[in-house]
Design an enzyme around this catalytic site. Structure first.
Site, PDB file in Angstrom:
ATOM      1  N   MET A 182       0.835  -1.164   0.000  1.00 49.09           N
ATOM      2  CA  MET A 182       0.000   0.000   0.000  1.00 49.09           C
ATOM      3  C   MET A 182       0.893   1.246   0.000  1.00 49.09           C
ATOM      4  O   MET A 182       1.449   1.595   1.022  1.00 49.09           O
ATOM      5  CB  MET A 182      -0.897  -0.040   1.230  1.00 49.09           C
ATOM      6  CG  MET A 182      -1.485   1.289   1.579  1.00 49.09           C
ATOM      7  SD  MET A 182      -2.496   1.285   3.058  1.00 49.09           S
ATOM      8  CE  MET A 182      -1.282   1.258   4.332  1.00 49.09           C
ATOM      9  N   PRO A 183       1.035   1.901  -1.135  1.00 49.49           N
ATOM     10  CA  PRO A 183       1.840   3.117  -1.157  1.00 49.49           C
ATOM     11  C   PRO A 183       1.073   4.302  -0.567  1.00 49.49           C
ATOM     12  O   PRO A 183      -0.139   4.426  -0.740  1.00 49.49           O
ATOM     13  CB  PRO A 183       2.125   3.342  -2.630  1.00 49.49           C
ATOM     14  CG  PRO A 183       1.138   2.533  -3.368  1.00 49.49           C
ATOM     15  CD  PRO A 183       0.655   1.459  -2.462  1.00 49.49           C
TER      16      PRO A 183
END
Length: 78
Positions: A1-2
């Site tokens: 999850m950036p």
């Protein structure tokens, strides 16, 4: 999850503006999310983008508060 954080000055980019518009923020979010999808194959629904607007008095340039840096530069004393 950036998680991507974008910091922009609160001054705005046009005379008389003092912040980034809602439409500009939406474009930044869409563009950064698409870039992460294209380059890193990160799904859009897993990407978080945070936009922080920084007040003029909270940043510096060239070792000086920004207003002072600009004054000196305008006077030719950079």
């Amino acid at each position: 999850m950036p998680i991507v954080t974008i910091q922009v000055t609160r001054e705005g980019s046009a005379p008389g503006r003092d912040s980034v518009t809602t439409e500009e923020k939406a474009a930044l979010i869409a563009g950064v999310s698409q870039l992460l999808l294209d380059v890193l194959h990160k799904p859009l629904e897993a990407t978080f983008v945070v936009i922080e607007e920084v007040e003029l008095e909270n940043w510096g340039w060239g070792g000086l508060p920004v207003p002072e840096y600009r004054r000196r530069r305008a006077a030719g004393n950079s």
